[in-house]
Write a protein that holds these residues in place. Structure first.
Motif, PDB file in Angstrom:
ATOM      1  N   THR A 282      19.504 -18.790 -18.054  1.00 15.45           N
ATOM      2  CA  THR A 282      19.574 -19.208 -19.456  1.00 15.45           C
ATOM      3  C   THR A 282      20.179 -20.597 -19.639  1.00 15.45           C
ATOM      4  O   THR A 282      19.993 -21.200 -20.691  1.00 15.45           O
ATOM      5  CB  THR A 282      20.424 -18.204 -20.259  1.00 15.45           C
ATOM      6  N   ALA A 283      20.895 -21.113 -18.631  1.00 17.60           N
ATOM      7  CA  ALA A 283      21.647 -22.360 -18.841  1.00 17.60           C
ATOM      8  C   ALA A 283      20.729 -23.520 -19.239  1.00 17.60           C
ATOM      9  O   ALA A 283      21.037 -24.266 -20.176  1.00 17.60           O
ATOM     10  CB  ALA A 283      22.442 -22.715 -17.589  1.00 17.60           C
ATOM     11  N   HIS A 284      19.601 -23.661 -18.535  1.00 19.50           N
ATOM     12  CA  HIS A 284      18.764 -24.823 -18.843  1.00 19.50           C
ATOM     13  C   HIS A 284      18.142 -24.702 -20.236  1.00 19.50           C
ATOM     14  O   HIS A 284      17.871 -25.703 -20.896  1.00 19.50           O
ATOM     15  CB  HIS A 284      17.687 -25.018 -17.767  1.00 19.50           C
ATOM     16  N   ARG A 285      17.918 -23.471 -20.682  1.00 22.41           N
ATOM     17  CA  ARG A 285      17.386 -23.286 -22.044  1.00 22.41           C
ATOM     18  C   ARG A 285      18.460 -23.586 -23.090  1.00 22.41           C
ATOM     19  O   ARG A 285      18.218 -24.253 -24.094  1.00 22.41           O
ATOM     20  CB  ARG A 285      16.892 -21.858 -22.232  1.00 22.41           C
ATOM     21  N   LEU A 286      19.671 -23.088 -22.830  1.00 25.95           N
ATOM     22  CA  LEU A 286      20.764 -23.322 -23.784  1.00 25.95           C
ATOM     23  C   LEU A 286      21.106 -24.800 -23.878  1.00 25.95           C
ATOM     24  O   LEU A 286      21.449 -25.306 -24.955  1.00 25.95           O
ATOM     25  CB  LEU A 286      22.014 -22.542 -23.360  1.00 25.95           C
ATOM     26  N   ALA A 287      21.015 -25.495 -22.741  1.00 24.49           N
ATOM     27  CA  ALA A 287      21.385 -26.912 -22.727  1.00 24.49           C
ATOM     28  C   ALA A 287      20.504 -27.738 -23.657  1.00 24.49           C
ATOM     29  O   ALA A 287      20.899 -28.816 -24.102  1.00 24.49           O
ATOM     30  CB  ALA A 287      21.303 -27.448 -21.299  1.00 24.49           C
TER      31      ALA A 287
END
Ligand SMILES: [Zn+2]
Length: 303
Positions: free
Chosen positions: A254-259
């Motif tokens: 999820t990190a790259h989407r949240l970023a």
């Protein structure tokens, strides 16, 4: 909108009573690392609050949050509680067992939940029949259509369907649809601000993506750092994704989407195996590089 983070751990808490993994041992040795089960308190209006999920820790969480203590205001009534109700994201035990601890509620408790979650908690878990002789539980249906928390509240809540993942005790129950595990969109009609709360995210759906883009603050499932963590730790034969939790990092993470989201993003619901439980872990620097945060117990967010 005023939010108080009551807890940030996945099921079992940190430390978990029967676990001596490095995360749990670290939390015993360093009490500041302890985390209670993931929960959020939300001010619905002056002097009345709702909690998002009722965890086994709810009594201690209330004691640690002055806004939730009884007898608010000058007209002291010793059994008057600011806690008006509970909004559920799913029927998991670590999100629902705390409802039983509210049995002393003098004026009853509102419980907002999707239809299958309410049926599981009320009828399969038995909390409907069990609590009846003690207090009045007002079951109110949560759907994708925004509704006021209660008549006096400027806060509206809507369910954003996430997955059909249901608790093991309700594995045979229907329907087989994504109303079993939802994110909550919490919108303040006074300020126009929106918070999205998703402690269990099994899939990044189009509906979730849209809600995340519209939110000023997003709380997301941070159960596992990477997909292999449960297998590496030896407590499950499943991957993180297989257990219904998208990992933070890796191809499906999820990190790259949240970023890429415009709002403030915080991870919550950390499992005791997650390296983020150690404040000195290098993974915190990686998150900071992406502009992401880890929610902490007793954090206060006003927006
Ligand atoms: Zn552990």
């Amino acid at each position: 909108m005023l939010l108080q983070v009551l807890g940030t751990a996945a099921g079992g808490g940190l430390p978990q009573w029967n676990c001596a993994c490095p995360g749990c041992a670290g939390a015993r040795a360093h009490p500041e690392r302890r985390r209670r089960h993931a929960s959020l308190a939300l001010r619905a209006g002056p002097g009345h609050w709702y909690v998002v999920n009722a965890t086994p820790d709810i009594g201690e969480q209330i004691e640690a949050c002055p806004d939730l203590l009884p007898a608010p205001g000058p007209a002291a009534d010793p059994r008057l509680s600011p806690l008006a109700g509970v909004v559920l994201t799913d029927a998991e035990l670590d999100h629902t067992l705390g409802i039983a601890r509210l049995r002393e509620a003098r004026d009853g408790v509102d419980v907002l939940a999707t239809a299958p979650v309410a049926a599981a908690v009320r009828d399969r878990l038995g909390l409907g029949a069990v609590l009846g002789p003690y207090t009045k539980v007002h079951w109110r249906e949560l759907t994708g259509t925004a509704r006021q928390l209660n008549d006096q509240s400027a806060i509206k809540v809507a369910a954003v369907p996430v997955s059909a993942k249901r608790p093991r005790y309700a594995a045979d129950l229907g329907p087989d649809d994504a109303t079993w595990s939802v994110a909550l969109s919490l919108h303040d009609t006074g300020t126009g601000r929106t918070v999205l709360y998703a402690p269990a995210l099994a899939a990044w759906t189009d509906a979730f993506d849209k809600a995340a883009r519209e939110a000023d603050v997003v709380f997301v499932d941070g159960t596992f750092w990477d997909d292999e963590e449960p297998r590496r730790a030896g407590f499950s034969a499943k991957s993180a994704t297989g257990m219904g939790h998208l990992p933070i990092t890796g191809p499906g993470g999820t990190a790259h989407r949240l970023a890429r989201l415009p709002g403030r993003c915080l991870y919550t619901h950390l499992n005791n195996t997650n390296p983020l439980g150690d404040p000195g872990a290098g993974q915190h620097g990686q998150l900071a590089d992406w502009g992401l945060e880890v929610a902490q117990d007793r954090m206060v967010i006003e927006l």
